[in-house]
Design a protein around this motif. Structure first.
Motif, short mmCIF file in Angstrom:
data_model
loop_
_atom_site.label_atom_id
_atom_site.label_comp_id
_atom_site.label_asym_id
_atom_site.label_seq_id
_atom_site.Cartn_x
_atom_site.Cartn_y
_atom_site.Cartn_z
N VAL A 84 -15.07 -0.05 -21.38
CA VAL A 84 -14.44 1.18 -20.93
C VAL A 84 -15.02 1.61 -19.41
CG1 VAL A 84 -14.00 3.51 -21.15
CG2 VAL A 84 -13.48 2.46 -23.24
N VAL A 85 -16.45 1.64 -19.62
CA VAL A 85 -17.05 2.06 -18.19
C VAL A 85 -17.50 0.67 -17.16
CG1 VAL A 85 -18.96 3.99 -19.55
CG2 VAL A 85 -19.45 2.19 -19.57
N ASN A 86 -16.81 0.14 -17.72
CA ASN A 86 -17.18 -1.66 -17.04
C ASN A 86 -15.85 -0.93 -14.90
OD1 ASN A 86 -16.54 -3.86 -15.13
ND2 ASN A 86 -16.05 -4.85 -16.98
N PRO A 87 -15.82 -1.23 -14.20
CA PRO A 87 -15.31 -0.45 -13.00
C PRO A 87 -14.36 -1.37 -13.16
CG PRO A 87 -17.52 -0.51 -12.25
CD PRO A 87 -17.61 -1.13 -13.58
N MET A 88 -14.59 -2.96 -13.38
CA MET A 88 -13.34 -4.34 -13.05
C MET A 88 -12.02 -3.47 -14.00
SD MET A 88 -13.88 -6.18 -11.31
CE MET A 88 -13.04 -7.52 -11.98
N ASN A 89 -11.95 -2.41 -15.67
CA ASN A 89 -11.10 -2.13 -16.10
C ASN A 89 -10.90 -0.72 -15.72
OD1 ASN A 89 -10.96 -4.44 -18.60
ND2 ASN A 89 -13.07 -3.21 -18.86
N TRP A 90 -11.16 -0.24 -14.85
CA TRP A 90 -10.82 1.31 -14.22
C TRP A 90 -9.40 1.51 -13.48
CZ3 TRP A 90 -15.78 3.49 -11.69
CH2 TRP A 90 -16.60 3.37 -12.55
N PRO A 91 -8.65 0.50 -12.94
CA PRO A 91 -7.73 0.15 -12.59
C PRO A 91 -6.73 0.38 -13.76
CG PRO A 91 -9.04 -1.04 -11.75
CD PRO A 91 -9.84 -0.80 -12.21
N ARG A 92 -7.00 -0.38 -14.30
CA ARG A 92 -5.79 -0.37 -16.09
C ARG A 92 -5.94 0.60 -16.48
NH1 ARG A 92 -5.79 -4.99 -19.19
NH2 ARG A 92 -8.90 -4.81 -18.98
N LEU A 93 -7.29 1.37 -16.57
CA LEU A 93 -7.14 2.84 -17.20
C LEU A 93 -7.12 4.06 -16.75
CD1 LEU A 93 -10.90 2.21 -18.61
CD2 LEU A 93 -8.33 2.50 -20.17
N MET A 94 -6.60 3.80 -15.09
CA MET A 94 -6.19 4.92 -14.72
C MET A 94 -3.70 4.86 -14.81
SD MET A 94 -8.11 4.48 -10.84
CE MET A 94 -6.79 5.87 -10.22
N SER A 95 -3.71 3.50 -15.46
CA SER A 95 -2.08 3.89 -15.66
C SER A 95 -2.00 4.57 -17.03
CB SER A 95 -2.10 2.49 -15.61
OG SER A 95 -0.74 2.28 -16.50
N PRO A 96 -1.00 5.61 -16.83
CA PRO A 96 -1.01 6.71 -18.16
C PRO A 96 0.43 5.01 -18.95
CG PRO A 96 1.32 6.57 -16.88
CD PRO A 96 0.10 5.62 -15.79
N ARG A 97 -0.12 4.43 -18.82
CA ARG A 97 0.49 3.26 -20.35
C ARG A 97 -0.87 1.84 -20.81
NH1 ARG A 97 4.36 4.26 -15.65
NH2 ARG A 97 6.58 5.60 -16.61
N PHE A 98 -1.66 2.27 -20.27
CA PHE A 98 -2.74 1.34 -20.56
C PHE A 98 -3.72 2.52 -21.14
CE2 PHE A 98 -6.45 -1.01 -20.72
CZ PHE A 98 -5.49 -2.47 -21.15
N GLY A 99 -4.56 3.07 -22.79
CA GLY A 99 -5.55 3.22 -22.77
C GLY A 99 -6.62 2.58 -23.38
#
Length: 470
Positions: free
Chosen positions: A155-170
């Motif tokens: 979750v804290v990996n910056p590589m995953n932040w773009p996807r976690l910013m999406s309202p359709r990916f959690g």
């Protein structure tokens, strides 16, 4: 000073802006894995074939129910499987070099169904896929690994932040990917129903209506979704999606886009309303899935929210079929004369500390409370309901002039430990996805001891001609 004006930082600043823009664009396009649509009716025969396959006894129906509770529940369930695998039963005759001998069988070979929620779903799904091969690597691959930290790092990996910013990916979508990589290797529910173990029913909770959602062909038929192509990891992620810690797993409702018709039992129950009938209330709840306009999406969270023992869905399925005998006939199990439930209950009795202080509890406090004693509070009522239903089913047999089915309920729980210190030790193991090796192995050991200490269980083994090892 305008942004990126200073030449010394110009290159770094440009890279930062490019990455930020990419993150925003990526976040906008990231999407959870959609459940595939099905144009035809799911293959119900697959489940019926699963229940009638193998060398299991036609007379005995053995059902395991694995509760929630993180790694604690997974380890306790695993310990029960280990204990059952050690109990040898007389097997059918086979011939080796033309000499007759009894084929080795264990009590574990007699298990027909496993119903699971949350932490118990990891053990149930892996055993359903791999059978007794679970004893080769499940402990090392799952039970003693620090999944809690690994999931947090993802979750804290910056590589995953773009996807976690999406309202359709959690966070649960990340968890699904992680569970696939460490345990399930892209297996699907089609693989699970064709796997080496018994039939496995993974349960989650419909967060909008509070319904128990089962990952079965019948449930997927209502929403016209392809059961066989759905990932096991995603079903388990939904079953273990503790509200607050994890986001809901989302399914698209395609109801009306396939040739599935409204089930007869549902039409009959709603057409003859009876507020005292369980089938009527189940029909009203399940009918919501047939209206994609008002329910276009299904949001699934931890199965323990609706039932932390995995029994409510089973009782509902019996009710909608008109009774236990009718359910057995539909499943091709009409020869059944004995039914045994083994309920593996990993509930604890940890108490929150914040009730002693004049302070507002934080989110973490509420999440810990809701993932432990809040969802375990009504376990007794669920087991008591099951006992009452077995009495009703037996009374129905007597009224019809049939020999009643012999029902037995074996409840495995820390409350049955006679030693107070040992009981408190297990009741204070936290609900997390990481435990020490000592905790895991003590849970495995106590599972076997609790099972063997049950007189009902010992009688079952004796009736089957088996022997409990020292």
């Amino acid at each position: 000073m305008p942004l990126c004006r200073i030449s010394a930082y110009h290159g770094v600043c440009r890279i930062f802006l490019i990455l930020t823009a990419a993150a925003i664009l990526s976040g906008c396009t990231a999407h959870y894995l959609k459940n595939p649509k099905s144009e035809t009716v799911p293959q119900y025969q697959l489940l019926k074939n699963k229940l009638s396959s193998g060398d299991r006894s036609d007379r005995l129906l053995l059902i395991l129910a694995f509760s929630g509770g993180g790694t604690r529940a997974a380890a306790l369930s695993y310990g029960v499987l280990e204990a059952m695998a050690r109990i040898e039963l007389p097997g059918p005759t086979e011939y080796v070099d033309k000499k007759p001998s009894l084929k080795r069988r264990s009590l574990l070979d007699e298990v027909d169904v496993i119903s699971s929620v949350s932490g118990g779903s990891f053990t149930a799904a892996y055993y359903g896929l791999h059978g007794e091969n679970i004893f080769k690597d499940f402990r090392s691959r799952f039970l003693i690994q620090n999944h809690q930290t690994n999931l947090f790092l993802s979750v804290v990996n910056p590589m995953n932040w773009p996807r976690l910013m999406s309202p359709r990916f959690g966070r649960s979508d990340l968890a699904q990917e992680y569970y696939d990589s460490v345990l399930f290797q892209n297996a699907t529910l089609g693989d699970l129903i064709k796997g080496k173990g018994p039939a496995v029913f993974i349960l989650a909770t419909d967060a909008i209506d509070g319904l128990s959602f089962s990952f079965t062909p019948a449930q997927f038929a209502l929403i016209c979704s392809d059961f066989e192509k759905f990932p096991v990891s995603r079903a388990v992620a939904a079953s273990a999606a503790v509200p607050g810690l994890f986001t809901p797993i989302i399914l698209r409702n395609y109801a009306g886009q396939c040739n599935t018709k409204t089930p007869t039992w549902m039409s009959q129950a709603i057409g003859n309303p009876d507020v005292t009938n369980r089938a009527y209330h189940v029909a009203l709840r399940m009918k919501t899935y047939l209206d994609p306009e008002s329910k276009p999406y299904i949001h699934l969270v931890d199965g323990g929210v609706s039932d932390n023992l995995g029994l409510r869905g089973f009782m509902d399925s019996i009710a909608i079929r008109g009774g236990f005998r009718e359910s057995l006939e539909m499943a091709g199990l009409e020869k059944t004369g004995q039914v045994v439930f083994i309920i593996v209950d990993a509930a604890t009795k940890t108490k929150a500390h914040w009730h002693l202080y004049d302070e507002i509890p934080g989110l973490g406090d509420i999440v810990r409370a809701s993932s432990s004693h809040m969802i375990n509070k009504y376990n007794f009522e669920i087991i008591d309901s099951l006992r009452r239903y077995t009495l009703e089913w037996s009374a129905g047999d007597l009224a019809a002039g049939r020999r009643p089915i012999d029902f037995s309920i074996i409840h495995i729980a820390f409350d049955y430990l006679p030693d107070r210190k040992e009981r408190e030790y297990f009741q204070n193991i936290p609900t997390t996805l990481y435990l020490s090796e000592e905790q895991v192995d003590r849970l495995r050991d106590v599972a076997g001891r609790l099972l063997r200490s049950s007189e009902t269980f010992r009688r079952l083994v004796r009736d089957l001609g088996g022997k409990i090892p020292d």
